[in-house]
Design a protein around this motif. Sequence first.
Motif, short mmCIF file in Angstrom:
data_model
loop_
_atom_site.label_atom_id
_atom_site.label_comp_id
_atom_site.label_asym_id
_atom_site.label_seq_id
_atom_site.Cartn_x
_atom_site.Cartn_y
_atom_site.Cartn_z
N UNK A 170 24.29 32.11 -12.71
CA UNK A 170 24.07 33.40 -12.07
C UNK A 170 24.41 33.36 -10.58
N UNK A 171 24.13 32.23 -9.93
CA UNK A 171 24.50 32.09 -8.52
C UNK A 171 26.02 32.07 -8.37
N UNK A 172 26.70 31.40 -9.31
CA UNK A 172 28.16 31.34 -9.27
C UNK A 172 28.76 32.71 -9.54
N UNK A 173 28.15 33.48 -10.42
CA UNK A 173 28.63 34.83 -10.70
C UNK A 173 28.60 35.69 -9.44
N UNK A 174 27.54 35.57 -8.65
CA UNK A 174 27.46 36.32 -7.40
C UNK A 174 28.54 35.87 -6.43
N UNK A 175 28.77 34.57 -6.36
CA UNK A 175 29.80 34.03 -5.48
C UNK A 175 31.18 34.56 -5.84
N UNK A 176 31.46 34.71 -7.12
CA UNK A 176 32.75 35.18 -7.59
C UNK A 176 32.86 36.71 -7.60
#
Length: 405
Positions: A170-176
């Motif tokens: 979920x953190x990576x989704x926000x980053x992308x």
Amino acid sequence: MSKLTRRTALFASVALVSAPALAQPKRGARAEKVARKGKDADPTGSPADTPLGPVDTTARWAYAMDYNTGATLLDKQGDDEMPPSSMTKLMTLYIVYSRLKEGRLKLDDELPVSEKAWRMQGSKMFVQVGTSVRVEDLIRGVVVDSGNDAAIVLAEAIGGSEEQFVEIMNATAKKLGLTHSYFKNCTGWPDPEHHMSCHDIAVLAAAIIREFPMYYHYDSEKTFKYNGIEQQNRNPMVQKGTADGLKTGHTEAGGYGVVASSLRNGRRVILVLNGMATNRERSEDSERLMDWCFFNFEDVTLFAAGDVVDRVPVWLGADSTVPLVAGKDLVVTMPRNWRQKASIKISYDAPITAPVMKGDQVGKLVVSGDGVPNLSAPLFAAEDVARLGLPGRAIAVLSKYVTGT
């Protein structure tokens, strides 16, 4: 005061805008919404929107984009939140590839198989509890076999547990910038709160291809054998050689889905479909729509980075004009009949007043036309233009007062 100067319509482009972002409901409402879409969304027979008009598809959700330019070629509820099934594993792979690239994980590392991974149902690589499996084999187990068990082994090794790995997802989704994605597991196992959009999946697929080309070759493998069991890649386009990746998925709520990428003559297209009734529909629609994207659109370089787009007048400048450049190669995706329908203009504030510094944004390129969605791209000064000294400014002002020019 704004001034438009018209150039000959030699070039044009497509800059397609995705559907507006959906308002974010509360988590409970979102979960209800995702569950409801499997039954009550638009009929699967309704067409997708494209710059060239409606195009039929049996998919409930669909999105296609040009990889090089990011242009949207096809959109049917592309930003709707939907059950992504095993297409979820693209995020799992993205994180695995990130760890490999950072040196925090190696292809030869052997990871332990937990009882949870071994007991996981659905598609499997058939890892055995109590054994250890090489990272490279686990990647193949996810990519080719769509192994839920392999995904969990990787998730537990990286995150400590699947739950903690999901936090990384979920953190990576926000980053992308995946604004319509929320993960509850690393596999795509059905969960009413677990969702992605076709647009998000396409963006994620593009990120994998762009950032991890050294690992993307696994996607084109047609078979993988582990523990004496050989399985075929579930992606029908990979099997036919019409795509070089990425993933399929299927759940009762989400139907049959696929994300596929194809490279032809230097141009790459990413296609995401979901919500189809049968594997045959998935196979036929994905191939037909991929062919449609390549046949009807092309990538065109309007201007190279150093090309002078135009020269525009400068008021009170040591030079009377300043050249404008795009700053970088301006490559755009256009319908193949763009030459008959497109026009191009240079827009800038007139007069441009000296001093002008090289690199200042002083205008924009505006493209429009019948069937050619609007595009604007910034234009920059290619040179410095100093301000005239006092005598020169006085003469220029007097000349303007006398002649009106």
